[in-house]
Write an enzyme that holds these catalytic residues in place. Structure first.
Site, PDB file in Angstrom:
ATOM      1  CD  GLN A  24     -12.002  14.883 -11.177  1.00  0.00           C
ATOM      2  OE1 GLN A  24     -12.938  14.969 -10.391  1.00  0.00           O
ATOM      3  NE2 GLN A  24     -11.518  15.934 -11.815  1.00  0.00           N
ATOM      4  CG  PHE A  36      -1.941  21.334 -11.073  1.00  0.00           C
ATOM      5  CD1 PHE A  36      -1.612  21.830  -9.815  1.00  0.00           C
ATOM      6  CD2 PHE A  36      -1.954  22.206 -12.143  1.00  0.00           C
ATOM      7  CE1 PHE A  36      -1.326  23.177  -9.632  1.00  0.00           C
ATOM      8  CE2 PHE A  36      -1.669  23.556 -11.980  1.00  0.00           C
ATOM      9  CZ  PHE A  36      -1.349  24.043 -10.724  1.00  0.00           C
ATOM     10  CG  ASP A  76      -7.278  18.457 -13.140  1.00  0.00           C
ATOM     11  OD1 ASP A  76      -8.209  19.206 -12.780  1.00  0.00           O
ATOM     12  OD2 ASP A  76      -7.259  17.233 -12.914  1.00  0.00           O
ATOM     13  CB  CYS A  98     -12.999  21.749  -9.578  1.00  0.00           C
ATOM     14  SG  CYS A  98     -11.588  22.195  -8.540  1.00  0.00           S
TER      15      CYS A  98
END
Length: 459
Positions: free
Chosen positions: A283, A312, A384, A410
């Site tokens: 990130q 993930f 994720d 996302c």
């Protein structure tokens, strides 16, 4: 609902409209003869003149010609490259209005695609991180003697003198690379360079990771010897370690790693440190990621000795902090470099209750995860996924039957699609939060908590 009015004229005529909202992707929304028009570089409340630049059948694409009167949330974009670059399509909006627009985009996707109504509006993770200078990693394209970013939807390079979004070491390296490319033709044989800050301290510098020609399209290729020598000399001169895509196997040590600090949930040490190789995902926003990790841990609400599966798991961004609270944790990750990083990080942290499984999450058998968790079903499943979402992984989650699911997304569209399947599997959406991970960009990060329908609602 506003309606655009046509000005007299032939092809290329302008139309008048008022911008109603912001769509996913960052363009403003108006209407012309009942059809939706997406117009970049606008904000809600703008009264504008625009030209139609594309007809996509169900909708039109517009090009801003003039702002007749500005909406209340409009501001002067701080970046000189804003109009051409396209990497910050919301920079003309105040930070508060950017977050409001993203909340509406999330809600619209969840209602329209997921057919789910939230029990309460999505919250916002606060305090927010910095508006600029927050990206610890950025990929710059190389074309000829220039470094920059591709204009939206094209391979036309927009030369960038400086990017306001990146941390100081990344900005310094990008500026020096620009000078290298202009002075040394041999250095232009790379397709792109990803620049990453090596640590929290700006004095630690940056690591450079080159992509050979064709790597983006074919996933293979090699740098010429002349190009490699030019970049190696450049790296030595500036003290920046260098690596390149395709040059090492996961079993070999990386050319460099970036250090990433996380809060340690067990309270015994000040932090957990992740060492992340250039081939792994990380990130890019340090303070917001720390807040996101804390939020995930709070949502997990793991019982003493409980089990969790991170489907993930990457280099261990969530899995390692979860292991500080859980009895057992299983991480699943397809990227072999990330798995190696995660195993290294767990050993360095002294965590022996975490096991990583290398493979695509949708191909892993439930029994493999149950074995890693000591034969018990997980109390938590953490998702994720990348932008494509986790649709193929939902059957695995349903087979494991966790008491809670935390989904970090996302991409609101693929999340909403997946949310519909999670709901069909017998889970209810309890809460949702927007994480302002990417200020000024159109990217939207969210985190949601799900519980089984047969379990009591959380406090």
């Amino acid at each position: 609902m506003s309606t655009a009015a046509t000005q007299p004229g032939s092809a290329g005529a302008t139309h008048l409209a008022e911008i109603e909202s912001i769509a996913a992707g960052g363009a403003g929304v108006a209407r012309l003869d009942g059809r939706v028009v997406f117009i970049p570089r606008t904000v809600p409340g703008d009264s504008i003149q625009f030209r139609v630049s594309g007809d996509k059948g169900k909708f039109l694409v517009g090009e801003l010609a003039e702002i007749a009167s500005a909406g209340e949330t409009r501001r002067e974009p701080p970046c000189a490259h804003w109009a051409a670059c396209g990497g910050c399509p919301l920079q003309q909006m105040t930070p508060e209005s950017q977050n409001e627009a993203k909340s509406r985009i999330f809600l619209d996707a969840l209602t329209r695609i997921g057919k789910i109504d939230l029990p309460a509006p999505p919250g916002m993770l606060t305090p927010p991180g910095p508006e600029f200078g927050y990206r610890m990693r950025a990929r710059f394209q190389i074309k000829g003697g220039e470094i920059g970013f591709y204009a939206p939807g094209t391979r036309n390079l927009v030369s960038i003198e400086s990017c306001l979004l990146v941390e100081e070491p990344v900005a310094e390296a990008a500026a020096e690379i620009g000078r290298l490319l202009r002075a040394e033709p041999a250095s232009r044989g790379a397709e792109a360079v990803e620049i990453t800050s090596l640590g929290e301290d700006t004095g630690e510098g940056a690591g450079l990771f080159l992509s050979p020609p064709g790597w983006r399209d074919r996933g293979k290729g090699a740098l010429s010897r002349r190009t490699r020598r030019a970049w190696e000399a450049f790296g030595r001169t500036n003290g920046w370690p260098l690596g390149a895509a395709g040059e090492r196997s996961p079993e070999e040590p990386p050319a460099w790693t970036s250090r990433y600090e996380l809060e340690n949930p067990d309270g015994e040490n000040a932090s957990l440190a992740l060492e992340v190789s250039p081939e792994s995902f990380i990130q890019p926003n340090r303070p917001m990621n720390r807040l996101l990790v804390k939020t995930v841990l709070d949502m997990a609400a793991l019982p003493e000795g409980g089990g969790a599966v991170d489907l993930f798991s990457g280099a261990g961004n969530f899995a390692l902090p979860l292991a500080g609270r859980a009895g057992r944790v299983a991480g699943v990750e397809a990227n072999p470099y990330a798995v190696r990083d995660a195993e290294t990080n767990s050993r360095a942290a002294g965590l022996d209750n975490i096991h990583f499984i290398r493979g695509e999450a949708e191909r892993v058998r439930p029994d493999d995860i149950l074995d890693a968790l000591g034969g018990k079903a997980p109390d938590l499943a953490l998702l994720d996924p990348p932008r494509r979402g986790a649709l193929e992984t939902i059957p695995l989650v349903m087979a494991l039957g966790p008491g809670r699911i935390v989904y970090v997304s996302c991409n609101p569209a693929t999340f909403a699609r997946d949310a519909r399947e999670i709901a069909r599997g017998g889970y209810r959406l309890e809460s949702a939060l927007i994480a302002p991970m990417f200020p000024n960009s159109a990217h939207l990060e969210s985190v949601t908590l799900w519980t089984r329908e047969d379990s009591p609602a959380p406090d």
